[in-house]
Write a protein that holds these residues in place. Structure first.
Motif, PDB file in Angstrom:
ATOM      1  N   ASP A  63      -6.055   5.762   4.253  1.00  0.00           N
ATOM      2  CA  ASP A  63      -4.962   5.082   3.563  1.00  0.00           C
ATOM      3  C   ASP A  63      -4.997   3.611   3.967  1.00  0.00           C
ATOM      4  OD1 ASP A  63      -4.045   7.368   2.292  1.00  0.00           O
ATOM      5  OD2 ASP A  63      -2.793   7.942   3.997  1.00  0.00           O
ATOM      6  N   TYR A  64      -5.322   2.748   2.985  1.00  0.00           N
ATOM      7  CA  TYR A  64      -5.478   1.313   3.254  1.00  0.00           C
ATOM      8  C   TYR A  64      -4.189   0.565   2.922  1.00  0.00           C
ATOM      9  CZ  TYR A  64     -10.497   1.351   4.218  1.00  0.00           C
ATOM     10  OH  TYR A  64     -11.717   1.552   4.792  1.00  0.00           O
ATOM     11  N   TYR A  65      -3.873  -0.448   3.753  1.00  0.00           N
ATOM     12  CA  TYR A  65      -2.711  -1.308   3.560  1.00  0.00           C
ATOM     13  C   TYR A  65      -3.155  -2.765   3.668  1.00  0.00           C
ATOM     14  CZ  TYR A  65       0.098   2.884   4.546  1.00  0.00           C
ATOM     15  OH  TYR A  65       0.636   4.129   4.530  1.00  0.00           O
ATOM     16  N   TRP A 115      -5.360   4.159  13.664  1.00  0.00           N
ATOM     17  CA  TRP A 115      -5.305   2.977  12.809  1.00  0.00           C
ATOM     18  C   TRP A 115      -6.472   2.048  13.150  1.00  0.00           C
ATOM     19  CZ3 TRP A 115      -1.664   2.035   8.977  1.00  0.00           C
ATOM     20  CH2 TRP A 115      -0.585   2.922   8.918  1.00  0.00           C
ATOM     21  N   PHE A 126      -6.166   0.312   7.813  1.00  0.00           N
ATOM     22  CA  PHE A 126      -6.180   1.665   7.268  1.00  0.00           C
ATOM     23  C   PHE A 126      -5.903   2.684   8.365  1.00  0.00           C
ATOM     24  CE2 PHE A 126     -10.644   1.544   8.634  1.00  0.00           C
ATOM     25  CZ  PHE A 126     -10.863   2.828   9.092  1.00  0.00           C
ATOM     26  N   ARG A 127      -5.413   3.833   7.924  1.00  0.00           N
ATOM     27  CA  ARG A 127      -5.129   4.945   8.821  1.00  0.00           C
ATOM     28  C   ARG A 127      -6.042   6.105   8.465  1.00  0.00           C
ATOM     29  NH1 ARG A 127       0.763   6.964   8.318  1.00  0.00           N
ATOM     30  NH2 ARG A 127      -0.072   7.524   6.270  1.00  0.00           N
ATOM     31  N   ARG A 166      -5.445   5.008  -1.197  1.00  0.00           N
ATOM     32  CA  ARG A 166      -6.242   6.075  -0.576  1.00  0.00           C
ATOM     33  C   ARG A 166      -7.687   5.994  -1.053  1.00  0.00           C
ATOM     34  NH1 ARG A 166      -4.087  11.939   0.845  1.00  0.00           N
ATOM     35  NH2 ARG A 166      -3.147  10.530   2.358  1.00  0.00           N
ATOM     36  N   GLY A 194       0.835  -1.200   0.000  1.00  0.00           N
ATOM     37  CA  GLY A 194       0.000   0.000   0.000  1.00  0.00           C
ATOM     38  C   GLY A 194       0.868   1.247   0.000  1.00  0.00           C
ATOM     39  N   PRO A 195       0.259   2.388   0.253  1.00  0.00           N
ATOM     40  CA  PRO A 195      -1.153   2.553   0.619  1.00  0.00           C
ATOM     41  C   PRO A 195      -2.075   2.726  -0.592  1.00  0.00           C
ATOM     42  CG  PRO A 195      -0.028   4.638   0.809  1.00  0.00           C
ATOM     43  CD  PRO A 195       1.015   3.654   0.363  1.00  0.00           C
TER      44      PRO A 195
END
Length: 543
Positions: free
Chosen positions: A515-517, A536, A530-531, A470, A467-468
């Protein structure tokens, strides 16, 4: 000596028919159909998406028919909005169905698309205690379905329609012979004229029907031709008007008399199979499929036993219909025996014949998939009950928790329309949490790489992070962000729950982007992390 009333017409005008149909469907589908929801019906004109119909909520925000959808969304920023395609054909069919509901007041009912109904009530008023009670009962019946209605009774159909649409009162009665007095203060649009004729009358600075009637017929005929005189004559009763009423068509039905009385269940099931074959042949000849099936057994010592099943998709497959009705027939008490059976399809829908490919190598996949889906939904509804069977449809939203919504299966009505919504190009987990759960994430202070996380009181080392990606909500919605509670939540969405809490009213507020991981812990589990701002959350997991 008084002259008897030869004709009396009751006209019902549905001023918000298009959007109220949609709002009613949203409420019945357990979706957001509140009065504060803005509804837009759009059409494509010259490759441009334009507003064809809008509700009062959208109208108060400045939205008008004919403007672009993008402009309407901009005016509705901060307001919850539902957008779908305008379908005049479906609206006309629904209007005819509503007209058939009014057969209880008169056998002569006509549908006048796009938003009107016409009833010939001559002689029917005595059954309701007078013309006024009949008028109130008919309008009350329409309003009970959730539709706003205005109505008027007059001696001509055209006058009744004009007063219902443009009259000062929501419910009006015009005595026979007084149509001219009722029409004079109304605007010229009440005569239902062509746009060209209306534009010409406005050029003469005519404001209402009365000013038009004051002109000589010779002058009107010279300038506007026969259509204007014909409209005036129909409204005043000087010329008859052709009204095409709705016709009653008996539902497809087949019946069989047995040679003797029998209480053998297998024999009766065999007879039902044969009757279903005959019924499906009748449906095929009419290019129709059954949306509901009723089997009637006539015992010699008891009232008829009726078993009814509803279908999610029209079908004329005898095997499928038999699979649905057989479990119910096995519970019927046969008494001393049955000597007659009847199978009826009380509700039907158009079912076009399927066509194979050019070389006969296979059939079109879309009808096959729809047919298989309908049979699966019918089987689930028969086993678990219709209130426990739901469809999940996609929604145009980037946020995962808003990308799907459940809705009940519409048994016995038009087949469900699958929404072809874009779900995004990124890979999505197989299990999405109903509410994201907060986690503590440890990162490398220099590179910012994800090193470990603490989730559900368990420390997990991270070995891989991708990631990230978005994601953010569309700019025009500006809705309250999803509550990210510090509490445990179900790990999967329970689509079968009928008592899901109603979400609180949403306030205009822009949600921060996420922001996804995709991360893999030391045990090999892949999580969707995600943040949002400085916090988180875990939002899903790959099985």
């Amino acid at each position: 000596m008084s002259v008897p009333k030869l004709t009396r017409w009751l006209a019902i005008h549905l001023p918000h028919w298009s959007v109220e149909r949609v709002r009613r469907r949203l409420k019945s589908g357990r979706r957001e159909g509140s009065p504060d929801l803005a509804i837009l019906l759009v059409e494509t004109v010259a490759e441009r998406s334009l507003v064809a119909r809008c509700c009062g909520v959208a109208g108060r925000c400045g939205v008008r028919p004919g403007m672009t959808v993008a402009g309407a969304r901009a005016l509705l920023a901060g307001t919850d909005c539902h957008v779908e395609a305008h379908e005049p054909e479906r609206e006309a069919a629904a209007l005819a169905a509503l007209g058939r509901e009014l057969w209880r007041f008169t056998p002569r009912v006509a549908a006048r698309p796009p938003d009107g109904l016409l009833l010939d009530v001559a002689g029917c008023e005595r059954l309701f205690g007078g013309e006024r009670p009949l008028l109130e009962a008919a309008v009350g019946h329409v309003r009970a379905f959730g539709f706003g209605a205005r109505a008027a009774v007059a001696g001509t159909a055209a006058a009744a329609r004009a007063v219902a649409r443009f009259g000062p009162q929501a419910l009006a009665q015009v005595a026979s012979g007084c149509e001219r007095a009722a029409l004079e203060p109304l605007p010229l649009e009440a005569l239902d004229l062509a746009p060209r004729i209306l534009a010409g009358l406005h050029e003469l600075e005519l404001a209402n029907v009365g000013q038009c009637l004051d002109l000589s017929r010779a002058q009107l005929a010279t300038r506007f031709g026969e259509p204007l005189l014909a409209a005036i004559d129909r409204a005043l009763g000087a010329r008859p008007e052709t009204v095409e009423v709705l016709r009653y068509a008996p539902p497809p039905s087949v019946e069989r008399e047995l040679e003797g009385v029998t209480d053998d269940l297998e024999t009766l099931l065999t007879c039902v199979r044969l009757l279903l074959d005959d019924l499906c042949a009748v449906l095929e000849a009419e290019d129709a499929g059954a949306l509901a099936l009723m089997v009637e057994l006539f015992p010699t010592d008891a009232p008829p036993a009726r078993e009814l099943v509803a279908l999610s998709h029209p079908s004329r497959d005898p095997a499928h219909l038999m699979a649905l009705i057989e479990p119910q027939l096995e519970r019927v008490r046969l008494g001393f025996g049955v000597d007659r059976l009847r199978v009826t399809a009380p509700r039907t829908s158009t079912l076009r014949p399927r066509q194979g490919t050019g070389f006969g190598l296979g059939a079109d996949l879309v009808p096959a998939i729809d047919r298989a889906l309908g049979e699966l939904l019918d089987a689930y509804a028969g086993r678990f009950g219709p209130r426990a069977t739901y469809l999940v449809e996609a929604v145009e939203s980037h946020l995962p928790e808003r990308a799907f919504r459940p809705r009940p299966v519409p048994l016995g009505s038009a087949p469900p329309r699958l929404v072809r919504a874009s779900l995004g190009a990124g890979e999505r987990p197989s299990a999405v949490l109903f509410r994201p759960e907060p986690v503590e994430v440890r990162t490398d202070p220099e590179s910012g790489a994800l090193l470990a996380l603490r989730w559900r009181a368990e420390e997990r080392a991270l070995v891989r992070a991708l990631g990230p990606e978005r994601l953010a909500e569309t700019w025009w919605t500006a809705l309250e962000p999803v509550e990210l509670e510090e509490r445990r939540a179900p790990t999967r969405i329970d689509y079968t729950s009928l008592d899901a809490p109603t979400p609180p009213p949403r306030k205009p507020r822009v949600e921060p982007s996420r922001d996804y991981y995709r991360v893999q812990d030391s045990a090999g589990r892949w999580l969707w992390l995600f943040r949002a701002g400085t916090r988180w959350f875990v939002h899903g997991e790959w099985a």
